[in-house]
Design a protein around this motif. Structure first.
Motif, short mmCIF file in Angstrom:
data_model
loop_
_atom_site.label_atom_id
_atom_site.label_comp_id
_atom_site.label_asym_id
_atom_site.label_seq_id
_atom_site.Cartn_x
_atom_site.Cartn_y
_atom_site.Cartn_z
N GLU A 6 52.46 44.87 32.26
CA GLU A 6 51.33 45.92 32.79
C GLU A 6 50.42 45.36 33.78
OE1 GLU A 6 49.90 46.98 28.90
OE2 GLU A 6 49.35 45.13 28.16
N LEU A 7 50.00 46.24 34.31
CA LEU A 7 49.09 45.86 35.60
C LEU A 7 47.74 45.59 34.85
CD1 LEU A 7 48.47 45.79 38.68
CD2 LEU A 7 47.64 48.07 38.67
N LEU A 8 47.15 44.41 35.50
CA LEU A 8 45.75 44.00 35.06
C LEU A 8 45.01 44.29 36.08
CD1 LEU A 8 45.81 40.41 33.43
CD2 LEU A 8 45.78 42.60 32.21
N ASN A 9 45.21 43.82 37.71
CA ASN A 9 44.39 44.22 38.81
C ASN A 9 45.23 44.01 40.13
OD1 ASN A 9 44.55 41.11 39.93
ND2 ASN A 9 43.65 40.84 37.59
N ALA A 10 44.62 44.73 40.92
CA ALA A 10 45.33 44.48 42.32
C ALA A 10 44.29 44.31 43.44
CB ALA A 10 45.82 46.09 42.76
N THR A 11 44.36 43.37 44.47
CA THR A 11 43.46 42.81 45.08
C THR A 11 43.86 43.00 46.72
OG1 THR A 11 43.92 40.60 44.83
CG2 THR A 11 42.23 41.40 43.55
N ALA A 12 43.24 42.87 47.60
CA ALA A 12 43.40 43.04 49.06
C ALA A 12 42.23 42.88 49.86
CB ALA A 12 44.23 44.25 49.44
N THR A 13 42.48 41.92 50.98
CA THR A 13 41.21 41.74 51.90
C THR A 13 41.84 41.94 53.40
OG1 THR A 13 40.43 39.92 50.50
CG2 THR A 13 39.94 40.09 52.85
N TRP A 14 41.09 42.78 54.27
CA TRP A 14 41.26 43.15 55.36
C TRP A 14 40.76 42.11 56.46
CZ3 TRP A 14 41.85 46.52 51.87
CH2 TRP A 14 42.86 47.59 51.91
N PRO A 15 41.59 42.20 57.59
CA PRO A 15 41.17 40.96 58.70
C PRO A 15 39.65 41.09 59.05
CG PRO A 15 43.10 41.89 59.12
CD PRO A 15 42.74 42.80 58.09
N LYS A 64 48.68 52.23 46.26
CA LYS A 64 49.59 52.75 45.16
C LYS A 64 51.10 52.74 45.75
CE LYS A 64 48.35 56.64 42.91
NZ LYS A 64 48.08 56.25 41.72
N VAL A 65 51.35 52.74 47.10
CA VAL A 65 52.62 52.55 47.55
C VAL A 65 53.07 51.16 47.20
CG1 VAL A 65 53.94 52.53 49.73
CG2 VAL A 65 52.46 54.34 49.38
N ALA A 66 52.28 50.01 47.54
CA ALA A 66 52.64 48.74 47.31
C ALA A 66 52.90 48.55 45.59
CB ALA A 66 51.55 47.82 47.62
N TYR A 67 52.07 49.18 44.75
CA TYR A 67 52.30 49.00 43.55
C TYR A 67 53.54 49.46 42.90
CZ TYR A 67 51.76 50.07 38.55
OH TYR A 67 52.31 50.20 37.24
N ALA A 68 54.14 50.45 43.48
CA ALA A 68 55.46 51.02 43.22
C ALA A 68 56.61 49.62 43.29
CB ALA A 68 55.90 52.17 43.88
N GLY A 78 43.73 52.49 54.91
CA GLY A 78 43.98 51.74 53.49
C GLY A 78 45.09 50.96 53.33
N GLU A 79 45.75 50.59 54.52
CA GLU A 79 47.00 49.83 54.25
C GLU A 79 46.74 48.37 54.70
OE1 GLU A 79 49.48 51.94 57.26
OE2 GLU A 79 49.87 53.57 55.64
N THR A 80 47.44 47.39 53.95
CA THR A 80 47.48 46.33 54.08
C THR A 80 48.39 45.65 53.28
OG1 THR A 80 45.79 44.25 54.36
CG2 THR A 80 45.58 45.43 52.45
N SER A 81 48.30 44.17 53.09
CA SER A 81 49.10 43.42 51.85
C SER A 81 48.47 43.37 50.95
CB SER A 81 49.58 42.11 52.64
OG SER A 81 50.39 42.18 53.83
N TRP A 82 49.22 43.37 49.67
CA TRP A 82 48.25 43.44 48.24
C TRP A 82 48.97 42.38 47.40
CZ3 TRP A 82 44.50 46.75 47.21
CH2 TRP A 82 44.47 47.66 48.29
N SER A 83 48.19 41.89 46.69
CA SER A 83 48.36 40.88 45.58
C SER A 83 48.23 41.74 44.01
CB SER A 83 47.77 39.81 45.52
OG SER A 83 47.83 38.95 46.68
N PHE A 84 49.10 41.68 43.16
CA PHE A 84 49.11 42.33 41.88
C PHE A 84 49.30 41.34 40.88
CE2 PHE A 84 50.56 45.56 44.85
CZ PHE A 84 49.90 46.52 44.50
#
Length: 221
Positions: A78-87, A60-64, A98-104
């Motif tokens: 408008e947002l379609l999706n958000a994805t992330a993968t942890w190491p 949610k923080v990254a989405y802002a 719950g913190e990492t880099s995100w793709s929207f």
């Protein structure tokens, strides 16, 4: 022997000692490393990736940050999706943050295009844009309540803790969908833990509004 020659002699002896120590470390270091790393994970060709050097954010923080970039791209985005993968091999505590880099991915109805926006260390950047036609109605993002740390906590409670104890190295992937992929009128989180040793995976679907567990199952390769 004068004073200068005496000092130079001492310096030479120190240098010789230093070279000898470095040589011994070089000679014995690799052998010790091999002994220490000869474990089941190495035997399987598995390895734990280093922790990311980038400071992460919750979804949610990254989405802002991503939303600001998207509206600069197209005002009706408008947002379609958000994805992330942890190491690979990330410990439980790192996942629970719950913190990492995100793709929207955002969609602009007026432009008929999508935009991929990445958020790294809180900074959003437009990566690419492409022509696209959205078929399903996009659900209002105001219905998105659960942040990434809450979703990961639900995954761990739904069998994720046991899964990580059973599998030596796992990878966590998360995806939020507002484009109603299941055509059930819900914004959904779909999260998974995947074993690198055998391809076994724990999959969980969660209602992003209420937190209800919609489905949880294990896939065996």
């Amino acid at each position: 022997m004068n004073r200068l020659e005496w000092i130079l002699g001492i310096v030479l002896v120190i240098l010789l000692i230093a070279v000898a120590v470095v040589s011994l470390l070089f000679w014995f270091g690799p052998r010790q490393t091999v002994q220490q790393t000869e474990d089941p994970l190495r035997a399987q060709g598995l390895k734990i990736e280093p922790t990311s050097v980038f400071e992460g954010r919750t979804a949610k923080v990254a989405y802002a940050a991503a939303q600001n970039e998207a509206q600069a791209w197209q005002p009706d985005a408008e947002l379609l999706n958000a994805t992330a993968t942890w190491p690979q091999g990330a410990p439980v505590q790192q996942l629970l943050d719950g913190e990492t880099s995100w793709s929207f991915t955002f969609y602009s109805p007026s432009a008929g295009k999508t935009a991929l926006i990445s958020v790294v260390e809180g900074k959003a950047a437009l990566v690419s844009a492409a022509t696209y036609t959205q078929e399903n109605p996009v659900l209002n993002v105001s219905g998105w309540n659960l942040d990434s740390q809450e979703v990961i906590r639900a995954l761990l409670q739904e069998g994720g803790n046991d899964f990580m104890k059973q599998e030596p190295i796992t990878t966590l992937t998360t995806a939020l969908f507002t484009d109603d992929p299941e055509q059930n009128g819900r914004i959904e989180w779909q999260v998974s833990l995947i074993s690198l040793a055998n391809g076994r995976a724990l999959m969980v679907r969660i209602d992003a509004t209420s937190g209800e567990i919609l489905e949880a199952y294990t896939i065996r390769n």
